[in-house]
Design a protein around this motif. Structure first.
Motif, mmCIF file in Angstrom:
data_model
loop_
_atom_site.group_PDB
_atom_site.id
_atom_site.type_symbol
_atom_site.label_atom_id
_atom_site.label_comp_id
_atom_site.label_asym_id
_atom_site.label_seq_id
_atom_site.Cartn_x
_atom_site.Cartn_y
_atom_site.Cartn_z
ATOM 1 N N ARG A 27 -25.621 -50.556 -11.610
ATOM 2 C CA ARG A 27 -24.437 -51.160 -12.242
ATOM 3 C C ARG A 27 -23.323 -50.140 -12.390
ATOM 4 N N GLY A 28 -23.695 -48.922 -12.755
ATOM 5 C CA GLY A 28 -22.698 -47.870 -12.893
ATOM 6 C C GLY A 28 -22.029 -47.547 -11.564
ATOM 7 N N HIS A 31 -19.663 -50.476 -10.693
ATOM 8 C CA HIS A 31 -18.461 -50.435 -11.534
ATOM 9 C C HIS A 31 -17.516 -49.344 -11.049
ATOM 10 N N THR A 35 -13.802 -50.032 -9.415
ATOM 11 C CA THR A 35 -12.672 -49.451 -10.132
ATOM 12 C C THR A 35 -11.848 -48.551 -9.228
ATOM 13 N N ARG A 126 -11.197 -59.774 -11.765
ATOM 14 C CA ARG A 126 -11.965 -58.562 -12.036
ATOM 15 C C ARG A 126 -12.630 -58.605 -13.413
ATOM 16 N N ASP A 127 -11.943 -59.099 -14.392
ATOM 17 C CA ASP A 127 -12.546 -59.228 -15.727
ATOM 18 C C ASP A 127 -13.800 -60.086 -15.667
ATOM 19 N N LEU A 130 -16.680 -58.080 -13.901
ATOM 20 C CA LEU A 130 -17.300 -57.064 -14.735
ATOM 21 C C LEU A 130 -18.147 -57.690 -15.836
ATOM 22 N N LEU A 133 -21.353 -58.746 -14.106
ATOM 23 C CA LEU A 133 -22.113 -57.583 -13.649
ATOM 24 C C LEU A 133 -23.109 -57.119 -14.709
ATOM 25 N N ASP A 134 -22.744 -57.248 -15.975
ATOM 26 C CA ASP A 134 -23.613 -56.785 -17.050
ATOM 27 C C ASP A 134 -24.960 -57.497 -17.055
#
Length: 464
Positions: A27-28, A31, A35, A126-127, A130, A133-134
């Motif tokens: 996930r990191g 992200h 970004t 994008r919001d 994300l 994605l969590d």
């Protein structure tokens, strides 16, 4: 801070080998890649005013605002709707941003989102991405394995960022992009390198974010050949120009000569006369040619003609990849010429860190084991191979990414350019374009067959 310096930072990027690790680490990585891509999209679109965003700088390129909304639409289609199962954000604009429904020359006439709307749209998408994605489960579907769908979207946005960078090169007006110059040469590089006969594994079946046309890995047997230790430079290409190469049909294919005459080609795109000499127009600034930089903005026909003039030929795609990936000590194919580790600024000129190719010999740490330099970054390299699927190819997740382009019309390019992001560049990555295209950051290197007297490893002419 320059527009390019803001893109890269100094943080270490997570290696691709870690993608299959813990869900949180994956996930990191996702992200971070999303970004970085968005930061670059914003830089390329914030650098110009609204008039420049909506106008078409060339009939073969889209308005910058189309590219911006298009990357958001693809992200919505694949991640918000497909992966997340969420309601559409703007299903009413799907048709406008379908690249197959509207040729580039027609896009300015469409009722496109304006700059303010486009920026708001991509931010909203994008919001939502994300947020989902969590909680996404990476093992649920093939599309999600190792985060593939997210990696595909990060690569897609970076590919359009490179396209937008090419649009900036075509733009007329005061300069708006700045970046430090690339490093100068630190080692001498010249001549050819012998690649011994034998088999190697081309493509990949294991790289988690490799796209469908890079798959599957398969063995390819090649005879011995010689390949240039570096891309063809401005100085070498200038000798071809000065020798009347553009006026002599002997060096050109029939199709190449026809196009040369119809398009009235006399030199690479963006070369300009400066009295008796040649200069180069780069992102709105004129400068003298740097002799030891790789030549850039040449089409396939020009590359093919130069190779014939030099008594050589263009490498096949397989020859290019073996030179870039094959390790003679282990017999395995590496992910990059230098090994499997992710690119660093010491390895290659990537990621719009600079706005020009670097001098030949600037990246000795990025050379292959046999001493072939700058195979990754600087300029895309034309090969003599048409774009085709590998044996066992299967379209995934959609035919329009690769399969619809297979056939004799498109030539393969390899290696990436100074405008290619590392997430969309590896030893297996394949680019393709029409032979007449020159707006891309394209160059080449030459190859030739090795005679029997040069076919053995003991006769290697390594250049480091």
């Amino acid at each position: 801070m320059s527009h390019t310096e803001e893109l890269t930072g100094t943080g270490e990027r997570t290696g691709v080998a870690e993608l299959a690790g813990s869900g949180e680490r994956l996930r990191g990585r996702i992200h971070a890649e999303l970004t970085r891509a968005r930061r670059r999209s914003q830089l390329l679109t914030d650098a110009v005013d609204e008039h420049d965003l909506v106008r078409q700088h060339s009939p073969i390129m889209s308005p910058l605002v189309w590219d911006l909304a298009h990357v958001g639409n693809q992200e919505e289609l694949w991640l918000v709707r497909d992966v997340g199962g969420r309601d559409p954000v703007r299903s009413d604009i799907d048709d406008l941003y379908d690249a197959f429904k509207h040729p580039r020359r027609d896009r300015p006439a469409l009722p496109l989102l304006g700059p303010v709307e486009a920026r708001s749209y991509v931010a909203t998408v994008r919001d939502k991405v994300l947020d989902l994605l969590d909680g996404v489960r990476f093992g649920d579907r093939r599309l999600l394995a190792d985060g593939f769908a997210f990696g595909m979207i990060a690569q897609h946005e970076q590919q359009h960022d490179e396209t937008m960078l090419a649009t900036h090169q075509l733009r007329v007006g005061p300069p708006v992009l700045t970046a430090p110059p690339p490093p100068r040469a630190t080692v001498p590089v010249a001549g050819e390198v012998l690649i011994p006969a034998g088999a190697f594994v081309m493509g990949t079946s294991t790289d988690p974010w490799a796209l469908d046309n890079e798959r599957p890995g398969h063995r390819v047997e090649l005879p011995a050949y010689l390949i240039d230790a570096a891309p063809v430079t401005n100085a070498a290409y200038l000798a071809f120009v000065a020798d009347g190469g553009y006026a002599d049909p002997r060096w050109w294919s029939e199709a190449g000569w026809r196009h040369r005459c119809e398009a009235d080609l006399v030199a690479p795109m963006h070369w300009r006369r400066d009295g008796a000499d040649w200069g180069y127009l780069r992102f709105g600034r004129f400068s003298p040619l740097i002799p030891d930089e790789p030549v850039v903005h040449v089409g396939y026909h020009e590359a093919e003609a130069y190779a014939a003039w030099a008594g050589k030929r263009l490498p096949t795609e397989a020859e290019w990849e073996k030179a870039a990936r094959w390790d003679p000590d282990t017999g395995r194919s590496r992910r990059y010429p230098w090994g499997d580790g992710e690119p660093t600024p010491e390895h290659a000129n990537l990621g719009q860190r600079h706005l020009t190719p670097a001098s030949v010999g600037a990246y000795p740490a990025g050379a292959s084991p046999l001493g072939v330099h700058q195979l990754i970054g600087d300029v895309w390299e034309w090969t003599s191979s048409p774009f085709q699927g590998y044996p066992g190819f299967a379209a995934f997740p959609y035919r329009e990414y690769s399969e619809v382009f297979f056939g004799p019309r498109y030539q393969v390019l390899r290696g990436g350019s100074f405008g290619t992001d590392p997430v969309a560049c590896r030893g297996t990555f394949r680019n393709w374009d029409l032979p007449i295209r020159r707006q891309i950051f394209s160059g080449f290197r030459c190859a030739r067959d090795a005679g029997p007297e040069r076919a053995y490893p003991g006769d290697l002419g390594r250049t480091r």
